[in-house]
Design an enzyme around this catalytic site. Sequence first.
Site, PDB file in Angstrom:
ATOM      1  N   TYR A  69     -16.033 -39.561 -57.038  1.00 55.86           N
ATOM      2  CA  TYR A  69     -15.604 -39.532 -55.625  1.00 55.86           C
ATOM      3  C   TYR A  69     -16.033 -38.230 -54.937  1.00 55.86           C
ATOM      4  O   TYR A  69     -16.328 -38.229 -53.744  1.00 55.86           O
ATOM      5  CB  TYR A  69     -14.090 -39.778 -55.515  1.00 55.86           C
ATOM      6  CG  TYR A  69     -13.775 -41.255 -55.638  1.00 55.86           C
ATOM      7  CD1 TYR A  69     -13.878 -42.093 -54.534  1.00 55.86           C
ATOM      8  CD2 TYR A  69     -13.436 -41.806 -56.858  1.00 55.86           C
ATOM      9  CE1 TYR A  69     -13.642 -43.456 -54.647  1.00 55.86           C
ATOM     10  CE2 TYR A  69     -13.191 -43.172 -56.992  1.00 55.86           C
ATOM     11  CZ  TYR A  69     -13.300 -43.989 -55.880  1.00 55.86           C
ATOM     12  OH  TYR A  69     -13.083 -45.343 -55.993  1.00 55.86           O
ATOM     13  N   ARG A  72     -19.537 -38.805 -53.890  1.00 55.82           N
ATOM     14  CA  ARG A  72     -19.602 -39.632 -52.673  1.00 55.82           C
ATOM     15  C   ARG A  72     -19.167 -38.831 -51.448  1.00 55.82           C
ATOM     16  O   ARG A  72     -19.737 -38.968 -50.369  1.00 55.82           O
ATOM     17  CB  ARG A  72     -18.741 -40.885 -52.851  1.00 55.82           C
ATOM     18  CG  ARG A  72     -19.386 -41.876 -53.818  1.00 55.82           C
ATOM     19  CD  ARG A  72     -18.548 -43.112 -53.998  1.00 55.82           C
ATOM     20  NE  ARG A  72     -18.320 -43.818 -52.756  1.00 55.82           N
ATOM     21  CZ  ARG A  72     -17.319 -44.681 -52.563  1.00 55.82           C
ATOM     22  NH1 ARG A  72     -16.474 -44.941 -53.544  1.00 55.82           N
ATOM     23  NH2 ARG A  72     -17.186 -45.290 -51.412  1.00 55.82           N
ATOM     24  N   HIS A 121      -8.845 -49.291 -46.346  1.00 54.40           N
ATOM     25  CA  HIS A 121      -9.099 -48.901 -47.741  1.00 54.40           C
ATOM     26  C   HIS A 121      -9.007 -47.400 -47.969  1.00 54.40           C
ATOM     27  O   HIS A 121      -9.553 -46.879 -48.939  1.00 54.40           O
ATOM     28  CB  HIS A 121     -10.468 -49.439 -48.192  1.00 54.40           C
ATOM     29  CG  HIS A 121     -10.485 -50.930 -48.362  1.00 54.40           C
ATOM     30  ND1 HIS A 121     -11.642 -51.671 -48.417  1.00 54.40           N
ATOM     31  CD2 HIS A 121      -9.472 -51.817 -48.489  1.00 54.40           C
ATOM     32  CE1 HIS A 121     -11.335 -52.962 -48.564  1.00 54.40           C
ATOM     33  NE2 HIS A 121     -10.030 -53.075 -48.603  1.00 54.40           N
ATOM     34  N   CYS A 129      -1.278 -36.478 -54.278  1.00 55.66           N
ATOM     35  CA  CYS A 129      -0.776 -36.320 -55.642  1.00 55.66           C
ATOM     36  C   CYS A 129      -0.384 -37.672 -56.220  1.00 55.66           C
ATOM     37  O   CYS A 129       0.273 -38.479 -55.559  1.00 55.66           O
ATOM     38  CB  CYS A 129       0.425 -35.381 -55.623  1.00 55.66           C
ATOM     39  SG  CYS A 129       1.201 -35.215 -57.237  1.00 55.66           S
ATOM     40  N   CYS A 132       3.826 -37.111 -56.780  1.00 54.15           N
ATOM     41  CA  CYS A 132       4.778 -36.982 -55.663  1.00 54.15           C
ATOM     42  C   CYS A 132       4.192 -37.441 -54.325  1.00 54.15           C
ATOM     43  O   CYS A 132       4.860 -37.399 -53.305  1.00 54.15           O
ATOM     44  CB  CYS A 132       5.302 -35.550 -55.562  1.00 54.15           C
ATOM     45  SG  CYS A 132       4.108 -34.398 -54.856  1.00 54.15           S
ATOM     46  N   CYS A 160       3.935 -30.098 -57.068  1.00 57.41           N
ATOM     47  CA  CYS A 160       4.581 -30.483 -58.336  1.00 57.41           C
ATOM     48  C   CYS A 160       3.655 -30.370 -59.541  1.00 57.41           C
ATOM     49  O   CYS A 160       4.047 -30.752 -60.641  1.00 57.41           O
ATOM     50  CB  CYS A 160       5.101 -31.918 -58.223  1.00 57.41           C
ATOM     51  SG  CYS A 160       3.787 -33.156 -58.357  1.00 57.41           S
ATOM     52  N   GLY A 197     -21.485 -55.682 -40.710  1.00 58.07           N
ATOM     53  CA  GLY A 197     -21.870 -55.053 -41.976  1.00 58.07           C
ATOM     54  C   GLY A 197     -20.875 -55.195 -43.100  1.00 58.07           C
ATOM     55  O   GLY A 197     -20.668 -54.259 -43.860  1.00 58.07           O
ATOM     56  N   SER A 199     -19.633 -57.933 -46.363  1.00 58.04           N
ATOM     57  CA  SER A 199     -19.847 -59.176 -47.113  1.00 58.04           C
ATOM     58  C   SER A 199     -18.614 -60.073 -47.013  1.00 58.04           C
ATOM     59  O   SER A 199     -18.680 -61.245 -47.380  1.00 58.04           O
ATOM     60  CB  SER A 199     -20.164 -58.862 -48.578  1.00 58.04           C
ATOM     61  OG  SER A 199     -19.094 -58.150 -49.160  1.00 58.04           O
ATOM     62  N   PRO A 224     -27.707 -58.374 -41.367  1.00 55.25           N
ATOM     63  CA  PRO A 224     -29.087 -58.845 -41.576  1.00 55.25           C
ATOM     64  C   PRO A 224     -29.148 -60.092 -42.448  1.00 55.25           C
ATOM     65  O   PRO A 224     -30.147 -60.815 -42.430  1.00 55.25           O
ATOM     66  CB  PRO A 224     -29.784 -57.681 -42.295  1.00 55.25           C
ATOM     67  CG  PRO A 224     -28.810 -56.567 -42.397  1.00 55.25           C
ATOM     68  CD  PRO A 224     -27.461 -57.066 -41.994  1.00 55.25           C
TER      69      PRO A 224
HETATM   70  P1  OAD Z   1     -20.558 -54.824 -49.222  1.00 55.68           P
HETATM   71  O1  OAD Z   1     -21.494 -53.926 -49.956  1.00 55.68           O
HETATM   72  O2  OAD Z   1     -19.848 -55.866 -50.002  1.00 55.68           O
HETATM   73  O3  OAD Z   1     -21.335 -55.569 -48.053  1.00 55.68           O
HETATM   74  C1  OAD Z   1     -22.165 -54.862 -47.184  1.00 55.68           C
HETATM   75  C2  OAD Z   1     -22.690 -55.823 -46.138  1.00 55.68           C
HETATM   76  O4  OAD Z   1     -23.463 -55.067 -45.221  1.00 55.68           O
HETATM   77  C3  OAD Z   1     -23.604 -56.930 -46.671  1.00 55.68           C
HETATM   78  O5  OAD Z   1     -23.204 -58.180 -46.130  1.00 55.68           O
HETATM   79  C4  OAD Z   1     -24.991 -56.528 -46.185  1.00 55.68           C
HETATM   80  O6  OAD Z   1     -25.802 -57.664 -45.895  1.00 55.68           O
HETATM   81  C5  OAD Z   1     -24.649 -55.780 -44.923  1.00 55.68           C
HETATM   82  N1  OAD Z   1     -25.638 -54.784 -44.491  1.00 55.68           N
HETATM   83  C6  OAD Z   1     -26.509 -54.063 -45.223  1.00 55.68           C
HETATM   84  N2  OAD Z   1     -27.232 -53.232 -44.442  1.00 55.68           N
HETATM   85  C7  OAD Z   1     -26.796 -53.423 -43.176  1.00 55.68           C
HETATM   86  C8  OAD Z   1     -27.136 -52.869 -41.909  1.00 55.68           C
HETATM   87  N3  OAD Z   1     -28.083 -51.929 -41.773  1.00 55.68           N
HETATM   88  N4  OAD Z   1     -26.480 -53.320 -40.812  1.00 55.68           N
HETATM   89  C9  OAD Z   1     -25.512 -54.268 -40.908  1.00 55.68           C
HETATM   90  N5  OAD Z   1     -25.152 -54.826 -42.088  1.00 55.68           N
HETATM   91  C10 OAD Z   1     -25.775 -54.416 -43.205  1.00 55.68           C
HETATM   92  O7  OAD Z   1     -19.538 -53.867 -48.435  1.00 55.68           O
HETATM   93  P2  OAD Z   1     -18.105 -54.234 -47.817  1.00 55.68           P
HETATM   94  O8  OAD Z   1     -18.118 -55.599 -47.248  1.00 55.68           O
HETATM   95  O9  OAD Z   1     -17.730 -53.111 -46.954  1.00 55.68           O
HETATM   96  O10 OAD Z   1     -13.485 -51.725 -51.358  1.00 55.68           O
HETATM   97  O11 OAD Z   1     -17.220 -54.209 -49.116  1.00 55.68           O
HETATM   98  C11 OAD Z   1     -15.834 -54.438 -49.003  1.00 55.68           C
HETATM   99  C12 OAD Z   1     -15.086 -53.594 -49.986  1.00 55.68           C
HETATM  100  O12 OAD Z   1     -15.628 -53.785 -51.311  1.00 55.68           O
HETATM  101  C13 OAD Z   1     -15.237 -52.086 -49.791  1.00 55.68           C
HETATM  102  O13 OAD Z   1     -14.366 -51.569 -48.811  1.00 55.68           O
HETATM  103  C14 OAD Z   1     -14.901 -51.549 -51.139  1.00 55.68           C
HETATM  104  C15 OAD Z   1     -15.688 -52.507 -51.999  1.00 55.68           C
HETATM  105  O14 OAD Z   1     -15.225 -52.683 -53.291  1.00 55.68           O
HETATM  106  C16 OAD Z   1     -12.747 -50.772 -51.904  1.00 55.68           C
HETATM  107  O15 OAD Z   1     -13.241 -49.722 -52.272  1.00 55.68           O
HETATM  108  C17 OAD Z   1     -11.307 -51.104 -52.022  1.00 55.68           C
END
Ligand code: OAD
Length: 260
Positions: A69, A72, A121, A129, A132, A160, A197, A199, A224
């Site tokens: 993390y 990131r 998220h 922590c 606590c 703590c 953006g 999935s 896309p």
């Molecule tokens: P994903 O990686 O599952 O999906 C990313 C989406 O962005 C896909 O549908 C791609 O087609 C699209 N994409 C890629 N490039 C793009 C661009 N330039 N413009 C627009 N769209 C684009 O990411 P999330 O849907 O955010 O959870 O994933 C949901 C959750 O899964 C995240 O918040 C995270 C992960 O596990 C936690 O960490 C709890």
Amino acid sequence: MTDQLRADAARLLREARAVVVFTGAGISAESGVATFRDALTGLWERYDPQQLATAEAFHAAPDLVWGWYEWRRALVSRARPNAGHHAVAAIEAHAPSTVVVTQNVDDLHERAGTRALVRLHGSLFAPRCVRCAAPASLPPPPGDTPEGGGRIPPPSCVECDGPVRPGVVWFGESLPEDQLAAAVRAASTCDLLLTVGTSAVVYPAAEIPRVAARHGAPVVQVNPYETPLDALADINLRGPAGQVLPALVAAAWPDAGGAR
Ligand code: OAD
């Protein structure tokens, strides 16, 4: 994206009083922040979420999880909001009842100027922590982290002495109740939901566009590629958010000179 689809979406945007913009990792992709599930580049294509994004993983290997993390956080700290984030902020400037509901843990929406932000998220920048729950402050992000972060011991809580964990929601954990409630409330009362953006496969976050649709709001999707929301969306604008969103804002408010 055809001109007609963009014009139709722009009209919905211009006429909406309350807009919800629902975002996922794709909106930050053009800032150089990896998504989770895109082929080859997605984080979950390269790393095992069970080893990095669960409470059990943190308990078993806190250094490995904290290091990942921190890596990131360092990448996000060096990234800059892109034209898509700025266009979302411009929507809020034009339509003040806009609420942005994000699944992202970066801070690029805020840095682009979005004010009404619901975080489903958590955030890379709000550690707390384990014992606590006191918020912890972070050192400046590491400058030179190896790919994946390596092992970095988590700091100890100043209250703590318990271990400090990243302030993100892990698999198997509940979403912050107040944030989920705010998202559901906004989706239930909006008159346009713009999903960008994502999935839309991670629940309960993925319910948000469906809540809006059930309450009669039109859904416009920017992506896309195909997603499970294609059939639900009234309009699918195919393309990267950094191109599609500024064009959409410019078409909705042509006199304002595009994104403010
Ligand atoms: P994903 O990686 O599952 O999906 C990313 C989406 O962005 C896909 O549908 C791609 O087609 C699209 N994409 C890629 N490039 C793009 C661009 N330039 N413009 C627009 N769209 C684009 O990411 P999330 O849907 O955010 O959870 O994933 C949901 C959750 O899964 C995240 O918040 C995270 C992960 O596990 C936690 O960490 C709890």
